[in-house]
Design an enzyme around this catalytic site. Structure first.
Site, short mmCIF file in Angstrom:
data_model
loop_
_atom_site.label_atom_id
_atom_site.label_comp_id
_atom_site.label_asym_id
_atom_site.label_seq_id
_atom_site.Cartn_x
_atom_site.Cartn_y
_atom_site.Cartn_z
N GLY A 32 -16.18 24.04 3.55
CA GLY A 32 -15.90 22.72 2.99
C GLY A 32 -15.78 21.65 4.05
CD GLU A 33 -12.12 22.66 5.82
OE1 GLU A 33 -11.05 22.63 5.20
OE2 GLU A 33 -12.96 23.60 5.70
#
EC number: 2.4.99.12
Length: 411
Positions: free
Chosen positions: A56-57
């Site tokens: 996600g990051e």
């Protein structure tokens, strides 16, 4: 205390790797990271380092990586992950020159890693605050930027017992935060080099939309088999509590086609989904033919990598996870100009709160609240389309964080 905790975590990963495959990959990757750098580093190259904890990051940092690669080809890109769920999925990503794990944040690991790579600058995405790495970067005069970071009063930095660890925040050259509250909280700690730029994920979902795939089998499902095209409901990243609600509704309604892309694609979960469906023709994506899907009522996506493109075919979207640890990516659906529904665990997700506020997102709690919304969307096309436009406009209104960051970084 922090270093004691880091050594304890390192020891725990080492012991856990004996019994757990995910931890084994992490342990092996961390042990090999410096050697990977030594093998792959070009001695005269200048490296910009991006660190993302997980997938996600990485998606938040990806627009920055690709813009730097395009506009500043004189730099090489080093990308590191902490979690196997990020590294294993993106270890062959072509946008970076070197991809590796980041060794746990002990003093020795940080010195060895940074002595080897010597980056010209570093970008840490969202919640990444590695005390030793950041202090060494500061000591060496290497700029370090926190991107798409977001802060809340309940975080350790703002508690009386977290003041010591909070000193790590002073190691950053600049914060590019998502909202005004984050800027204000950092200001209370005396940190003023902060800019509110928003979230780079908005730029990323617009990139994804532009690069979306045409999916002939899904098109046949959506358009085939009936004189009048039925409305299409797309359930993305769904879990069983989500499925138990929306499938009860669709078992009783004939005027929708349903696409389910579950978060977990395993035979046990797929069998559970099938057991919840009544009196519908169901086809699995990997097993279907054009003839099969044209007559189907439900299409189950039993493979990865298609969801962001599948949203394109929907009239209403549901994003799962809101009856568990938290909702998944609502922006991937909203960017396609359709209403987005999700469960109640969404309070710490700024993008969900923004969609709720602007009228493009809708919170459901149970079958009754879901049914009320879906009945209105079914009966009132004008309302459905208006809500969808509000969802898309919300995404468009918050795009541009990537350019704001890069215009305030010395490259």
């Amino acid at each position: 205390m922090y270093n004691i905790i880091m050594y304890a975590i390192q020891f725990g990963i080492a012991v856990g790797s004996i019994f757990n495959e995910k931890l084994r990959k992490m342990w092996r990757g961390e042990q090999e990271a410096v050697q990977v750098l030594r093998d792959k580093l070009e001695p005269d190259a200048r490296y910009v380092w991006f660190h993302a904890a997980s997938l996600g990051e990485f998606e938040q940092g990806r627009p920055l990586i690709e813009q730097i690669r395009k506009d500043y080809p004189q730099y090489k890109i080093l990308l590191t992950f902490f979690s196997p769920s990020g590294y294993e999925v993106r270890k062959n990503y072509e946008g970076a020159d070197i991809i590796t794990y980041l060794p746990i944040d002990t003093v020795g690991n940080a010195r060895r890693f940074l002595r080897t790579v010597r980056p010209v600058m570093a970008f840490f995405i969202k919640y990444e605050f590695w005390y030793n790495y950041l202090h060494i970067l500061q000591h060496r005069g290497i700029p370090a930027y926190s991107v798409s970071s977001i802060f809340r009063p309940d975080q350790i930095f703002f508690k009386w017992y977290g003041s010591s660890y909070g000193r790590v925040l002073r190691c950053f050259t600049r914060f590019f935060v998502q909202n005004e509250e984050s800027k204000e909280l950092l200001g209370r700690l005396g940190i003023s080099d902060t800019m509110v730029v928003g979230d780079t994920r908005f730029d990323r979902v617009l990139q994804i939309k532009e690069a979306s795939k045409q999916l002939p089998l899904v098109e046949k499902f959506v358009n085939g088999g009936a004189a009048d095209r039925k409305k299409v409901f797309v359930a993305g990243s769904s879990w069983q509590p989500d499925e138990e609600i929306f499938l009860k509704y669709f078992n009783e309604h004939e005027d929708w086609k349903l696409i389910i892309a579950p978060h977990v694609i395993g035979e046990d979960h797929l069998k559970t989904i099938l057991s919840l469906i009544r009196d519908k023709k169901v086809v699995r994506y990997t097993q279907g033919t054009e003839e099969d899907v044209a007559e189907a009522d439900v299409l189950i996506i039993d493979c990865f990598g298609l969801l962001s493109s599948i949203y394109h075919y929907g009239d209403v979207a549901y994003v799962g996870g809101g009856f568990g640890v938290g909702i998944h990516n609502v922006l991937e659906a909203a960017v396609w100009d359709m209403p987005v529904l999700f469960g109640p665990n969404n309070k710490h997700f700024a993008e969900a709160q923004g969609l709720l506020r602007d009228g493009g997102g809708f919170e459901i709690f149970d079958l009754e609240s879901f049914s009320l919304l879906m009945n209105r969307f079914a009966a009132d096309k004008e309302y459905r389309n208006a809500c969808g436009c509000l969802a898309g406009a919300y995404v468009q209104s918050l795009a541009g964080a990537t350019n704001k960051v890069l215009s305030n970084v010395k490259l």
